[in-house]
Design an enzyme around this catalytic site. Structure first.
Site, PDB file in Angstrom:
ATOM      1  N   GLY A 128       0.831  -1.200   0.000  1.00 54.02           N
ATOM      2  CA  GLY A 128       0.000   0.000   0.000  1.00 54.02           C
ATOM      3  C   GLY A 128       0.858   1.239   0.000  1.00 54.02           C
ATOM      4  O   GLY A 128       2.084   1.176   0.075  1.00 54.02           O
ATOM      5  N   GLY A 184       1.038   5.255   1.671  1.00 53.14           N
ATOM      6  CA  GLY A 184       0.525   6.229   2.621  1.00 53.14           C
ATOM      7  C   GLY A 184       1.028   7.614   2.304  1.00 53.14           C
ATOM      8  O   GLY A 184       1.641   7.853   1.261  1.00 53.14           O
ATOM      9  N   GLY A 185       0.788   8.555   3.230  1.00 52.39           N
ATOM     10  CA  GLY A 185       1.173   9.934   2.998  1.00 52.39           C
ATOM     11  C   GLY A 185       2.672  10.134   2.917  1.00 52.39           C
ATOM     12  O   GLY A 185       3.144  11.062   2.273  1.00 52.39           O
ATOM     13  N   PHE A 186       3.456   9.254   3.584  1.00 55.02           N
ATOM     14  CA  PHE A 186       4.900   9.458   3.646  1.00 55.02           C
ATOM     15  C   PHE A 186       5.686   8.488   2.789  1.00 55.02           C
ATOM     16  O   PHE A 186       6.910   8.549   2.750  1.00 55.02           O
ATOM     17  CB  PHE A 186       5.391   9.345   5.093  1.00 55.02           C
ATOM     18  N   GLY A 187       5.035   7.557   2.133  1.00 54.27           N
ATOM     19  CA  GLY A 187       5.780   6.627   1.304  1.00 54.27           C
ATOM     20  C   GLY A 187       5.021   5.346   1.072  1.00 54.27           C
ATOM     21  O   GLY A 187       3.846   5.215   1.412  1.00 54.27           O
ATOM     22  N   VAL A 193       4.672   1.065   1.309  1.00 51.23           N
ATOM     23  CA  VAL A 193       4.976  -0.065   2.185  1.00 51.23           C
ATOM     24  C   VAL A 193       5.066  -1.332   1.338  1.00 51.23           C
ATOM     25  O   VAL A 193       4.187  -1.607   0.511  1.00 51.23           O
ATOM     26  CB  VAL A 193       3.911  -0.234   3.278  1.00 51.23           C
ATOM     27  N   LYS A 211       8.617   0.183   5.231  1.00 48.41           N
ATOM     28  CA  LYS A 211       8.087   1.499   4.848  1.00 48.41           C
ATOM     29  C   LYS A 211       9.223   2.296   4.227  1.00 48.41           C
ATOM     30  O   LYS A 211      10.185   2.667   4.904  1.00 48.41           O
ATOM     31  CB  LYS A 211       7.491   2.249   6.027  1.00 48.41           C
ATOM     32  N   ASP A 214      -2.181  11.113  14.586  1.00 46.03           N
ATOM     33  CA  ASP A 214      -2.662  10.723  13.249  1.00 46.03           C
ATOM     34  C   ASP A 214      -3.295   9.339  13.301  1.00 46.03           C
ATOM     35  O   ASP A 214      -3.026   8.479  12.458  1.00 46.03           O
ATOM     36  CB  ASP A 214      -1.513  10.744  12.242  1.00 46.03           C
TER      37      ASP A 214
END
Length: 654
Positions: A345, A347-350, A352, A366, A463
């Site tokens: 998947g 996410g906002g930071f990178g 996985v 991640k 978060d």
């Protein structure tokens, strides 16, 4: 008309340079890039009333064309008011102008067409860089040639060698038409030039609106070429304008206006070189400094990470642990070079990835995005935090990896990925029976309780959302992603920040609007997640179905005495006692109350989950119950948020 008034070079190293050049060029070339139209055409059609629906629809159409044409590659055709007084519009920019010139031209055209053709039901206006047409009769994809000569033609002087020039022009126009017919691009335009002995270079441009077919485009241009040669084959310039196609040529010379242009361009060139050289020096110095800072940060981070492998995280920890620094190449091999097949998947930071270490141990990696604003400090923050935290309901960090710009976090692998993958999927959601959902709620609550009260550090997650709640083989909930977490001192209860981070829909109102966060901010997020688990739907899905956000909808049902209407039917059918579900809803509403002081602590929540709902206090109206979220930030603030799984950054200048 100049076919190439000016092009701003792409990739200029300095925004300052771009702005200075723009101002300079606009000033100098104001006389050559006139805002006056080349031609406007208002056929003898009926008029519409100024205060009518037709007028309102036209204003909306022109506004839409003005805002969208440059964003859609220089061409846009839209319609407004299909059910009442429909109006159709089209705007086309010349293919050799940038989006800024295109947008300014269409904006001018959309404003001026109402002045040149007041209240007309059909009108077209042409400028040097664009054309715009509207009609109350649908004209899309229809080519009816009606070429027109703008007054610009009459100002062009004759050439010295008309016979030779006419032959060269004929060949140039045919080449333009052939080029468009064989062009595989979507621009339906062509620009060519040809040398004219003793005269200079003749430049030609052909373009069609993109709603017509290639065949109709060629037919339109051939009709235009015939008319253009008939009127202007002995002149130094000629132009034929039609609603479906345009055809233009112009001779470039070194006399008259051309000589003036050379003087101007020479002056500009000197200015450009000076500005460019200065900005390059500035840019390189800044870049060198930035690279030096980044290198220092990376080295400091690497040193910190290595230190963590050689000694315990803290001598004060009761259960000291070591954090391995795993070789980057090992991770690369384990994830099959970060292949898409291993991707779990984003996410906002990178992104996985799933991986398998040489010893057979599965892991989740991640890989922080290089574009992510989570830089060295956030990365180090997450590593140091998770290394200190050990709890059944927190994801376990196995190690990390740092090499160059690459920053990796290696976690224990969660076979069932994350809560959002299950709870928001209509098929997978059926695997979550009542007992499983209650256990997940209890696990999230106990993980938060550990962060807030039971660990040596008081930690605010900031978060918390379903995608940050991971699920193992037994569907045990584990809180993850501590990049935005904050450590509180033992006696500290609240903090304030101008850098608001989190996810709208899960952020408490005091945090979203004022930057104030505390343990009660996480309690609010927990309450939203609890209600989503019970309903099986995202908090924003209720806007489409009921015109309200989740909190407003459940509050209305609670107030009406029908809270079970909110519950996922599959949860009700698998629950032995509906009282358990009602207790969860009750607790969820207590957690999302508008005032932070009214919300329970996580230790209270744990007790409530095992308490008869009749003993619980009555909840007050939740935040955002009216279904309207207002987020305010001053000019010096930074708001970084995500809507469900999509991260949005709204950065304002410091």
């Amino acid at each position: 008309m100049s076919l190439h008034c000016w092009r701003v070079a792409n990739g200029a190293p300095s925004v300052v340079l771009f702005l200075l050049l723009s101002c300079l060029l606009i000033t100098i070339f104001n006389g050559f890039c006139s805002a006056d139209p080349l031609l406007f055409y208002c056929p003898n059609s009926a008029n519409f009333a100024s205060n009518s629906t037709a007028a309102s629809n036209l204003n909306l159409l022109l506004s839409s064309l003005s805002s969208q044409t440059s964003l859609k590659g220089g061409f846009c055709n839209i319609s407004v008011g299909i059910d009442t007084s429909p109006v159709y519009g089209l705007a086309l920019c010349r293919s050799d102008v940038n989006s800024t010139v295109c947008g300014n031209c269409v904006e001018t055209a959309s404003r001026d067409i109402l002045s040149f053709c007041p209240n007309k039901e059909d009108a077209t206006i042409w400028y040097e860089h664009c054309q715009l047409r509207y009609s109350y009769t649908r004209f899309f994809s229809l080519m009816v040639y009606a070429g027109k000569y703008p007054p610009w033609n009459d100002k062009q002087p004759n050439v010295a060698n008309p016979d030779e020039f006419s032959q060269i022009l004929d060949g140039l126009l045919n080449q333009l038409i052939t080029q468009i017919g064989s062009n595989s691009s979507d621009s339906m335009s062509a620009i060519r030039d040809a040398s004219v002995p003793g005269t200079g270079t003749v430049q030609g441009m052909a373009q069609c609106t993109r709603d017509i077919s290639i065949g109709d485009c060629e037919n339109c241009l051939r009709d235009a070429a015939g008319d253009l040669e008939g009127c202007c084959s002995t002149r130094q310039g000629g132009m034929l304008l039609d609603t479906s196609c345009d055809l233009t040529f112009e001779v470039s010379t070194v006399k008259g206006r051309g000589k003036s242009l050379i003087i101007i361009i020479t002056s500009i060139s000197v200015t450009v070189l000076v500005l460019f050289a200065g900005s390059c020096v500035y840019y390189l110095c800044k870049r060198k400094g930035r690279q030096g800072d980044e290198e220092k940060s990376q080295n400091a981070l690497l040193t910190s990470m290595k230190e963590m492998t050689s000694k315990h995280v803290s001598d004060q920890d009761k259960n000291p642990s070591e954090l391995p620094l795993i070789d980057f190449d090992t991770i690369k091999i384990a994830t099959n070079n970060f292949s898409d097949t291993n991707k779990l998947g984003r996410g906002g930071f990178g992104t996985v990835y799933q991986g398998t270490l040489p010893d057979g141990k599965e892991m989740a990696v991640k890989r922080l995005s290089r574009r992510s604003w989570q830089g060295v400090e956030e990365f180090k923050n997450e590593v140091l935090l998770i290394a200190k935290l050990q709890h059944r309901n927190l994801v376990k960090l196995l190690g990390c990896s740092v090499e160059g710009e690459e920053k990796l976090l290696i976690y224990e692998f969660m076979h069932n990925i994350s809560l959002d993958v299950f709870i928001f999927d209509p098929i997978r959601r059926l695997q979550l029976d009542c007992r499983t959902r209650l256990n997940i709620i209890d696990g999230i609550a106990r993980g938060l309780l550990y962060l807030h009260e039971d660990s040596r550090l008081k930690i605010i997650h900031r978060d918390l959302k379903p995608s940050n709640v991971l699920l193992d083989k037994e569907m045990t909930a584990k809180i993850s992603d501590f990049g935005m977490a904050r450590i509180f001192c033992e006696d500290q209860n609240t903090a304030n920040t101008r850098r608001v981070v989190g996810t709208y829909g899960y952020m408490s109102p005091e945090y979203a609007m004022e930057g104030i966060f505390s343990v009660k901010s996480d309690v609010f997020s927990f309450g939203v997640i609890l209600l989503e688990i019970v309903s099986g739907k995202k908090n924003n899905s209720y806007l489409k179905e009921h015109g309200q956000i989740l909190l407003a909808y459940i509050w209305r049902l609670w107030d009406e005495g029908e809270p079970l209407d909110f519950v996922d039917p599959s949860m009700i059918s698998s629950c032995l006692r509906t009282e358990e579900i009602l207790r969860c809803i009750h607790i969820g509403l207590l957690c999302v109350q508008r005032e932070a002081a009214d919300r329970p602590t996580m230790s209270n929540v744990i007790v409530m989950l095992e308490t008869d709902s009749r003993d619980l206090p009555q909840p007050k109206e939740p935040a955002f119950a009216l279904g309207r979220v207002v987020v305010q930030n001053d000019q010096s603030s930074t708001v970084i948020c995500s809507v469900n799984a999509v991260t949005i950054s709204n950065l304002t200048a410091r």
